[in-house]
Design a protein around this motif. Sequence first.
Motif, mmCIF file in Angstrom:
data_model
loop_
_atom_site.group_PDB
_atom_site.id
_atom_site.type_symbol
_atom_site.label_atom_id
_atom_site.label_comp_id
_atom_site.label_asym_id
_atom_site.label_seq_id
_atom_site.Cartn_x
_atom_site.Cartn_y
_atom_site.Cartn_z
ATOM 1 N N LEU A 91 9.438 2.322 4.059
ATOM 2 C CA LEU A 91 8.990 3.534 3.384
ATOM 3 C C LEU A 91 8.214 4.441 4.332
ATOM 4 C CD1 LEU A 91 8.493 5.345 0.970
ATOM 5 C CD2 LEU A 91 6.652 3.786 0.268
ATOM 6 N N LEU A 92 7.307 3.872 5.094
ATOM 7 C CA LEU A 92 6.510 4.679 6.020
ATOM 8 C C LEU A 92 7.377 5.328 7.092
ATOM 9 C CD1 LEU A 92 3.356 2.416 6.371
ATOM 10 C CD2 LEU A 92 3.742 4.345 4.815
ATOM 11 N N LYS A 93 8.393 4.614 7.555
ATOM 12 C CA LYS A 93 9.322 5.181 8.546
ATOM 13 C C LYS A 93 10.065 6.372 7.950
ATOM 14 C CE LYS A 93 13.143 3.805 11.584
ATOM 15 N NZ LYS A 93 14.309 4.541 11.153
ATOM 16 N N ALA A 94 10.518 6.247 6.711
ATOM 17 C CA ALA A 94 11.215 7.366 6.055
ATOM 18 C C ALA A 94 10.287 8.566 5.909
ATOM 19 C CB ALA A 94 11.756 6.937 4.690
ATOM 20 N N LEU A 95 9.026 8.328 5.575
ATOM 21 C CA LEU A 95 8.070 9.428 5.461
ATOM 22 C C LEU A 95 7.802 10.064 6.818
ATOM 23 C CD1 LEU A 95 5.499 7.867 2.966
ATOM 24 C CD2 LEU A 95 7.349 9.478 2.449
ATOM 25 N N ASP A 96 7.635 9.234 7.849
ATOM 26 C CA ASP A 96 7.370 9.752 9.196
ATOM 27 C C ASP A 96 8.532 10.574 9.742
ATOM 28 O OD1 ASP A 96 4.817 8.690 9.344
ATOM 29 O OD2 ASP A 96 5.448 6.894 10.445
ATOM 30 N N GLU A 97 9.739 10.208 9.386
ATOM 31 C CA GLU A 97 10.919 10.913 9.901
ATOM 32 C C GLU A 97 11.214 12.207 9.167
ATOM 33 O OE1 GLU A 97 13.973 7.914 9.830
ATOM 34 O OE2 GLU A 97 13.282 7.044 11.724
ATOM 35 N N ALA A 98 10.585 12.416 8.045
ATOM 36 C CA ALA A 98 10.836 13.623 7.255
ATOM 37 C C ALA A 98 9.981 14.770 7.779
ATOM 38 C CB ALA A 98 10.514 13.371 5.789
ATOM 39 N N ILE A 99 10.621 15.861 8.097
ATOM 40 C CA ILE A 99 9.885 17.058 8.498
ATOM 41 C C ILE A 99 9.291 17.665 7.227
ATOM 42 C CG2 ILE A 99 10.106 19.388 9.454
ATOM 43 C CD1 ILE A 99 12.400 18.229 11.185
ATOM 44 N N GLY A 100 7.983 17.889 7.259
ATOM 45 C CA GLY A 100 7.325 18.502 6.111
ATOM 46 C C GLY A 100 6.682 17.524 5.156
ATOM 47 N N ILE A 101 6.728 16.229 5.448
ATOM 48 C CA ILE A 101 6.015 15.246 4.627
ATOM 49 C C ILE A 101 4.918 14.633 5.491
ATOM 50 C CG2 ILE A 101 6.125 13.040 3.413
ATOM 51 C CD1 ILE A 101 8.920 13.680 2.543
ATOM 52 N N SER A 102 3.692 14.592 4.936
ATOM 53 C CA SER A 102 2.557 14.008 5.642
ATOM 54 C C SER A 102 1.902 12.950 4.768
ATOM 55 C CB SER A 102 1.506 15.081 5.958
ATOM 56 O OG SER A 102 2.054 16.093 6.756
ATOM 57 N N TRP A 103 1.379 11.937 5.415
ATOM 58 C CA TRP A 103 0.591 10.918 4.729
ATOM 59 C C TRP A 103 -0.487 10.459 5.686
ATOM 60 C CZ3 TRP A 103 0.183 5.798 6.390
ATOM 61 C CH2 TRP A 103 1.066 5.438 7.412
ATOM 62 N N GLU A 104 -1.593 9.920 5.154
ATOM 63 C CA GLU A 104 -2.683 9.463 6.000
ATOM 64 C C GLU A 104 -3.039 7.997 5.810
ATOM 65 O OE1 GLU A 104 -6.033 12.065 5.341
ATOM 66 O OE2 GLU A 104 -5.507 13.223 7.118
ATOM 67 N N ASN A 105 -2.916 7.480 4.587
ATOM 68 C CA ASN A 105 -3.375 6.115 4.349
ATOM 69 C C ASN A 105 -2.568 5.454 3.235
ATOM 70 O OD1 ASN A 105 -4.682 7.913 2.479
ATOM 71 N ND2 ASN A 105 -5.902 6.193 1.815
ATOM 72 N N VAL A 106 -2.677 4.138 3.217
ATOM 73 C CA VAL A 106 -2.029 3.320 2.186
ATOM 74 C C VAL A 106 -3.120 2.449 1.585
ATOM 75 C CG1 VAL A 106 -0.306 1.534 1.725
ATOM 76 C CG2 VAL A 106 0.131 3.258 3.495
ATOM 77 N N GLU A 107 -3.168 2.403 0.268
ATOM 78 C CA GLU A 107 -4.138 1.503 -0.354
ATOM 79 C C GLU A 107 -3.420 0.471 -1.209
ATOM 80 O OE1 GLU A 107 -5.911 3.327 -4.435
ATOM 81 O OE2 GLU A 107 -6.510 4.373 -2.605
ATOM 82 N N LYS A 108 -3.930 -0.737 -1.169
ATOM 83 C CA LYS A 108 -3.361 -1.841 -1.937
ATOM 84 C C LYS A 108 -4.222 -2.060 -3.174
ATOM 85 C CE LYS A 108 -2.850 -6.799 -1.726
ATOM 86 N NZ LYS A 108 -3.129 -7.982 -0.935
ATOM 87 N N ALA A 109 -3.571 -2.396 -4.269
ATOM 88 C CA ALA A 109 -4.306 -2.698 -5.493
ATOM 89 C C ALA A 109 -3.590 -3.798 -6.258
ATOM 90 C CB ALA A 109 -4.437 -1.454 -6.360
ATOM 91 N N ILE A 110 -4.353 -4.466 -7.082
ATOM 92 C CA ILE A 110 -3.804 -5.478 -7.985
ATOM 93 C C ILE A 110 -4.264 -5.093 -9.384
ATOM 94 C CG2 ILE A 110 -3.752 -7.920 -8.606
ATOM 95 C CD1 ILE A 110 -4.443 -8.509 -5.647
ATOM 96 N N THR A 111 -3.318 -4.916 -10.307
ATOM 97 C CA THR A 111 -3.656 -4.511 -11.666
ATOM 98 C C THR A 111 -4.286 -5.674 -12.429
ATOM 99 O OG1 THR A 111 -1.543 -5.167 -12.637
ATOM 100 C CG2 THR A 111 -1.667 -2.952 -11.681
ATOM 101 N N ASP A 112 -4.869 -5.354 -13.577
ATOM 102 C CA ASP A 112 -5.433 -6.397 -14.444
ATOM 103 C C ASP A 112 -4.361 -7.397 -14.866
ATOM 104 O OD1 ASP A 112 -7.932 -5.267 -14.269
ATOM 105 O OD2 ASP A 112 -7.742 -4.137 -16.137
#
Length: 133
Positions: A91-112
């Motif tokens: 997923l991160l590779k697909a985002l990095d390869e897209a011109i015009g898409i930016s991301w900075e961080n990934v957060e992990k969570a576990i639901t109740d």
Amino acid sequence: MSSSFESVTADLEAYLKAELPTTWKVLDGSVGLGNTTGLVLTYGLTGFSNKSFGGQLPLTQFAAEFDLVLSTPERDLVKAQARLLPALPLLLKALDEAIGISWENVEKAITDAGETWFRIPIQVLVSTANSEE
């Protein structure tokens, strides 16, 4: 990936479906998931900004902000991580390869309920130069 204001959500969905494995379900998070198996990537529009992660954008551009959530229905943490961790770099590779898409961080969570997911806030650049008035 370039987009217009009118089509940014549809353009993002089409890009993700084209670039990610066909075994993944790519779904609008506002519609609901239903019963799913395997990897699920949901997206949801959260807002708009005239800045892209802090940098001011030109007058004819703004950033559409989305949350992407990569999840799996497994409630067993070890099994969930075994499925999610190898998928995250794709997923991160697909985002990095897209011109015009930016991301900075990934957060992990576990639901109740015990489900594990990764949330990735992204911005998609949108041009207003050709939008109808």
